[in-house]
Design a protein around this motif. Structure first.
Motif, PDB file in Angstrom:
ATOM      1  N   LYS A  70     -18.576 -13.576  36.569  1.00  9.99           N
ATOM      2  CA  LYS A  70     -18.264 -12.889  35.325  1.00  9.99           C
ATOM      3  C   LYS A  70     -19.413 -11.964  34.940  1.00  9.99           C
ATOM      4  O   LYS A  70     -19.208 -10.894  34.356  1.00  9.99           O
ATOM      5  N   HIS A  71     -20.633 -12.406  35.250  1.00  9.07           N
ATOM      6  CA  HIS A  71     -21.812 -11.603  34.930  1.00  9.07           C
ATOM      7  C   HIS A  71     -21.756 -10.256  35.653  1.00  9.07           C
ATOM      8  O   HIS A  71     -22.023  -9.207  35.063  1.00  9.07           O
ATOM      9  N   ALA A  72     -21.398 -10.289  36.946  1.00  9.97           N
ATOM     10  CA  ALA A  72     -21.318  -9.054  37.727  1.00  9.97           C
ATOM     11  C   ALA A  72     -20.183  -8.167  37.212  1.00  9.97           C
ATOM     12  O   ALA A  72     -20.336  -6.943  37.112  1.00  9.97           O
ATOM     13  N   ASP A  73     -19.061  -8.789  36.867  1.00  7.61           N
ATOM     14  CA  ASP A  73     -17.924  -8.019  36.355  1.00  7.61           C
ATOM     15  C   ASP A  73     -18.226  -7.406  34.997  1.00  7.61           C
ATOM     16  O   ASP A  73     -17.733  -6.323  34.661  1.00  7.61           O
ATOM     17  N   LYS A  74     -19.042  -8.106  34.208  1.00  5.00           N
ATOM     18  CA  LYS A  74     -19.419  -7.578  32.892  1.00  5.00           C
ATOM     19  C   LYS A  74     -20.208  -6.289  33.057  1.00  5.00           C
ATOM     20  O   LYS A  74     -20.036  -5.333  32.300  1.00  5.00           O
ATOM     21  N   ALA A  75     -21.086  -6.268  34.050  1.00  3.71           N
ATOM     22  CA  ALA A  75     -21.879  -5.068  34.320  1.00  3.71           C
ATOM     23  C   ALA A  75     -20.988  -3.906  34.736  1.00  3.71           C
ATOM     24  O   ALA A  75     -21.304  -2.737  34.469  1.00  3.71           O
ATOM     25  N   ARG A  76     -19.866  -4.224  35.376  1.00  2.27           N
ATOM     26  CA  ARG A  76     -18.920  -3.192  35.816  1.00  2.27           C
ATOM     27  C   ARG A  76     -17.876  -2.872  34.758  1.00  2.27           C
ATOM     28  O   ARG A  76     -17.059  -1.960  34.918  1.00  2.27           O
ATOM     29  N   GLY A  77     -17.871  -3.673  33.678  1.00  5.84           N
ATOM     30  CA  GLY A  77     -16.937  -3.429  32.587  1.00  5.84           C
ATOM     31  C   GLY A  77     -15.502  -3.788  32.895  1.00  5.84           C
ATOM     32  O   GLY A  77     -14.572  -3.158  32.385  1.00  5.84           O
ATOM     33  N   VAL A  78     -15.297  -4.847  33.704  1.00 12.59           N
ATOM     34  CA  VAL A  78     -13.926  -5.207  34.093  1.00 12.59           C
ATOM     35  C   VAL A  78     -13.547  -6.632  33.693  1.00 12.59           C
ATOM     36  O   VAL A  78     -12.542  -7.161  34.161  1.00 12.59           O
ATOM     37  N   THR A  79     -14.351  -7.269  32.844  1.00  5.80           N
ATOM     38  CA  THR A  79     -14.055  -8.656  32.467  1.00  5.80           C
ATOM     39  C   THR A  79     -12.737  -8.776  31.710  1.00  5.80           C
ATOM     40  O   THR A  79     -12.090  -9.828  31.750  1.00  5.80           O
ATOM     41  N   HIS A  80     -12.319  -7.710  31.017  1.00  5.86           N
ATOM     42  CA  HIS A  80     -11.077  -7.758  30.249  1.00  5.86           C
ATOM     43  C   HIS A  80      -9.852  -7.888  31.147  1.00  5.86           C
ATOM     44  O   HIS A  80      -8.757  -8.245  30.684  1.00  5.86           O
ATOM     45  N   GLU A  81     -10.033  -7.627  32.435  1.00  2.00           N
ATOM     46  CA  GLU A  81      -8.917  -7.677  33.372  1.00  2.00           C
ATOM     47  C   GLU A  81      -8.746  -9.052  34.012  1.00  2.00           C
ATOM     48  O   GLU A  81      -7.766  -9.289  34.713  1.00  2.00           O
ATOM     49  N   LYS A  82      -9.702  -9.966  33.776  1.00  2.00           N
ATOM     50  CA  LYS A  82      -9.705 -11.208  34.536  1.00  2.00           C
ATOM     51  C   LYS A  82      -9.801 -12.466  33.671  1.00  2.00           C
ATOM     52  O   LYS A  82     -10.219 -12.419  32.523  1.00  2.00           O
TER      53      LYS A  82
END
Length: 297
Positions: A29-41
């Motif tokens: 989730k930390h890596a996805d947060k940096a990419r701005g895609v946590t809302h998708e998962k």
């Protein structure tokens, strides 16, 4: 028409199909947060089950009140549904709004705004619960002491084996690699009754430390005890934290390492460095979670 509905599936099936595409168990989730895609998962089974439950409430309502057969049919009744739920706690309203945003791939800002969440409304682990009356801390002292010394979640305790004890600079840590939220790995420092934890871990070897975790055990409360102890052990007196930053608007110096609580905790301040240490020990990333839900006094 009936044949088309069979192809689409029930509303429950449609909800599940959408949520299944968003499952990201074990992903960072930390890596996805940096990419701005946590809302998708969706990163945990607990969140998945909660969303599924409340989204089924929503689709049941849409079907009963408006005859909806598809998620697209239901979309226009989101605000109506959320307004009808304003008698629930702000936390439940926020959960349902988040679930709907996940379902429709949008933001909660696209819906009617839910009530503001206040710490005073949290009922979990506050006061005596009916289930607590069936749980004896005295009879389960091994578990209680272990929880207060390690801060593990219920699922982490269920999965824990004795070989997950490690040492860093001579200090014991619990390796959390199974049952963690979002599948995140961490090493939780052991505090308090260290001898009890070490003895229990060594005694079981590669087997599970606890065969069963009683439902009545207030694990969240023990985690709060653990977080508070870690925070207090590392916190600096607020008045000793330097005024290291300057507000460009007012020209006044301020303490960037001091956390100021809001809402019904307004006026309460914490040391951000100590909050981060406690947060990481619990398996959280945001210090605000520790400030709002764990630190006591």
């Amino acid at each position: 028409m009936a044949r088309n509905r069979e192809k689409i599936g029930s509303l429950t099936h449609q909800v599940k199909s959408v949520l299944d595409t968003k499952l990201a168990i074990g992903e960072s989730k930390h890596a996805d947060k940096a990419r701005g895609v946590t809302h998708e998962k969706i990163y945990s089974w607990e969140t998945y089950r909660s969303y599924m439950k409340h989204l089924n409430y929503f689709t049941d309502y849409c079907k009963a009140e408006h005859g909806c057969r598809t998620l697209e049919d239901c979309r226009s009744y989101v605000d109506e549904w959320l307004i009808s739920r304003n008698n629930l706690s702000a936390y439940t309203q926020k959960l349902e709004s988040s679930a709907l945003a996940k379902l429709y791939g949008c933001s909660t800002k696209d819906f009617v705004q839910t009530a503001v969440r206040n710490r005073s409304e949290i009922v979990r682990s506050r006061g005596d619960k009916i289930r607590d009356k069936h749980f004896s801390e005295e009879k389960h002292s091994d578990l209680v002491e272990f929880c207060k010394a390690t801060g593990l979640r219920r699922n982490e305790l269920k999965a824990l084996t004795g070989d997950k004890l490690t040492y860093k600079d001579g200090k014991p840590y619990i390796v959390v690699s199974s049952g963690s939220k979002g599948g995140r790995y961490r090493e939780a420092p052991v505090i308090g009754n260290i001898e009890h934890v070490v003895n229990l871990m060594q005694k079981v070897g590669n087997n599970k430390v606890f065969e069963k975790i009683p439902n009545g055990a207030d694990i969240h409360s023990y985690r709060a005890d653990y977080a508070t102890a870690i925070y207090k052990a590392n916190a600096r007196p607020i008045e000793q934290i330097p005024y290291d930053k300057t507000n460009k608007g007012t020209g006044r110096n301020y303490q960037s390492e001091v956390y100021h609580c809001r809402g019904d905790l307004k006026g309460t301040t914490y040391d951000k460095q100590a909050m981060l240490i406690a947060s990481q020990a619990l398996g959280h990333n945001r210090i605000s979670v520790v400030g709002e839900h764990y630190i006591r006094g």
